[in-house]
Motif scaffolding. Structure first.
Motif, short mmCIF file in Angstrom:
data_model
loop_
_atom_site.label_atom_id
_atom_site.label_comp_id
_atom_site.label_asym_id
_atom_site.label_seq_id
_atom_site.Cartn_x
_atom_site.Cartn_y
_atom_site.Cartn_z
N HIS A 297 0.84 -1.20 0.00
CA HIS A 297 0.00 0.00 0.00
C HIS A 297 0.88 1.25 0.00
O HIS A 297 1.82 1.36 0.79
N HIS A 298 0.53 2.17 -0.89
CA HIS A 298 1.31 3.42 -1.01
C HIS A 298 0.38 4.62 -1.16
O HIS A 298 0.47 5.37 -2.15
N LEU A 301 0.01 10.38 2.13
CA LEU A 301 -0.01 10.43 3.59
C LEU A 301 -0.27 11.85 4.08
O LEU A 301 0.44 12.78 3.69
N VAL A 335 0.99 4.46 7.27
CA VAL A 335 0.40 3.59 6.23
C VAL A 335 -0.40 2.47 6.88
O VAL A 335 -1.55 2.20 6.50
#
Length: 429
Positions: A297-298, A301, A335
């Motif tokens: 998962h990216h 943020l 994350v």
């Protein structure tokens, strides 16, 4: 109302709102009337002072209060209408405002990223363990060793013996500071004495005296002795060999088995080992799941979340001294938090009071007074929030575990805990 998204900050939302002057004036007037009902001025009965006097004294306060109320109300309305999910509190900038003017303000917020949780095409290794009689025996041996006692013997001292010794240290004929000790008790091999002295004591018998050469380590805690050579005179006064209690009724009662039944003690040890094995297995599976989540998962943020996590890490002395990349660690934690929160939201996971209680009780088992621990834990709101987070984390891990490949790998208890098989301790050793 107008909402804009800066190109350089895709998670920011700039909410620009214009509140008509009539709405501002209505709110100010309402607050002035409210103040007038309780205002006291010389020469006027309560609530009868002229409105001009009220405005002169309370006009600025009423305007600021009206601004706060209107900004909060319109901001909340904008968040609801646009289905925004703010990360934290907004930064509000009043662009224009005053009596008889429109109130114009901009609220800048960060929102949670929109993303689709991914289930990686990966395999999780889940170990399985069957606790054997040998595991129970090995654990009982450890418990026996923890309760060892010493019996004087008429032989030369050897490793694990307890020796009582007098020693005097000198350096170039001058007494060593702190080097004159009487009736010092030490277990050989414990590392409590300098290696040269322990080696000198090994092989000595009661009444024997010996002179040994000693070199203090370069990093010795007394700087004036570091790296220096000295002479120590040793005189052994007692040698005692370690003895371990037998696994009998007295041993069982000492460990809380009221009727002294050894079979009950063995069953209790077995159940404790099984619980420990399951705890370790769950922890290993969780670690693998979290690693897969972080790698697959990216999402964008929110800066606020990363900054808060960095601040927490900097306060954590253990993390700060590891020499790792705190920024990378903070981002990884964010994350994980985002992915878990998103899955919990989509799956409608929540922590019931019974589940939170179970988590706390599981933690309390390792304490001598579990009820006292539970009471203390429940007294702190931040700890209760942590327990709720642990429940949700467990549900999300289970959700992933149902969707990835799982390979069960049988191992021994010693392999699971990374312990080499221990040699048995005989009852008369």
């Amino acid at each position: 109302m107008r909402i804009s998204i800066p190109e350089a900050a895709p998670l920011e939302r700039h909410i620009s709102v214009t509140i008509p002057a009539r709405e501002v004036e209505s709110e100010v007037s309402q607050r002035l009337r409210s103040k007038a009902r309780s205002a006291r001025f010389p020469g006027f009965r309560p609530g009868k002072a002229p409105i001009a006097l009220i405005e002169r004294h309370y006009g600025s306060d009423a305007l600021m209060e009206a601004f706060d109320h209107l900004i909060n109300a319109h901001y909340s309305q904008a968040v609801r209408e646009e289905s925004l999910r703010p990360v934290g509190q907004p930064e509000v900038q009043v662009e224009k405002g005053g009596r008889g003017e429109d109130l114009v303000f901009t609220a800048v917020i960060e929102v949670y990223p929109e993303f689709e949780p991914q289930v990686p095409d990966a395999t999780v290794i889940r170990k399985s363990v069957e606790v054997t009689d040998a595991d129970v025996d090995a654990t009982l041996d450890i418990m026996r060793q923890q309760r060892r006692f010493y019996v004087p013997v008429e032989r030369a001292a050897q490793s694990e013996d307890r020796v009582i010794v007098d020693f005097q240290g000198t350096m170039d004929g001058t007494p060593v500071p702190g080097g004159d000790v009487t009736d010092y008790s030490v277990v050989l091999g414990s590392g409590r004495l300098l290696p040269d002295i322990e080696q000198g004591l090994s092989g000595m018998s009661v009444g024997e005296e010996k002179q040994v050469s000693v070199r203090f380590p370069d990093g010795y805690h007394t700087p004036e002795l570091a790296g220096k050579a000295a002479q120590f005179h040793l005189q052994v006064k007692e040698v005692a060999a370690p003895q371990w209690p037998e696994v009998d009724a007295a041993f069982a009662r000492a460990l809380g088995i009221e009727d002294g039944e050894v079979a009950v003690l063995r069953q209790e040890v077995r159940e404790n080992l099984e619980r420990e094995a399951q705890r370790i297995i769950r922890g290993q599976v969780k670690t693998q799941i979290l690693e897969l989540i972080a790698e697959s998962h990216h999402p964008d943020l929110p800066k606020q979340m990363v900054q808060r996590e960095l601040e927490r890490l900097r306060k954590d002395a253990d993390v700060a001294t590891n020499g790792g990349d705190l920024d990378a660690l903070a981002r990884r934690r964010v994350v994980l938090g985002l992915v878990m929160s998103e899955i919990a939201r989509r799956e409608n996971f929540w922590a019931s009071p019974a589940e939170v209680t179970q988590v706390i009780q599981d933690m309390a088992v390792q304490y001598e007074e579990p009820e006292q621990f539970v009471s203390w834990y429940r007294s702190k709101p931040e700890q209760m929030e942590e327990a709720e987070a642990m429940v949700l984390e467990g549900k999300v891990v289970a959700w992933f575990l149902e969707r990835v490949k799982v390979t069960d790998e049988p191992v021994s208890f010693n392999q699971l805990i990374g312990r080499a098989p221990a040699a048995a301790v005989s009852a008369d050793s």
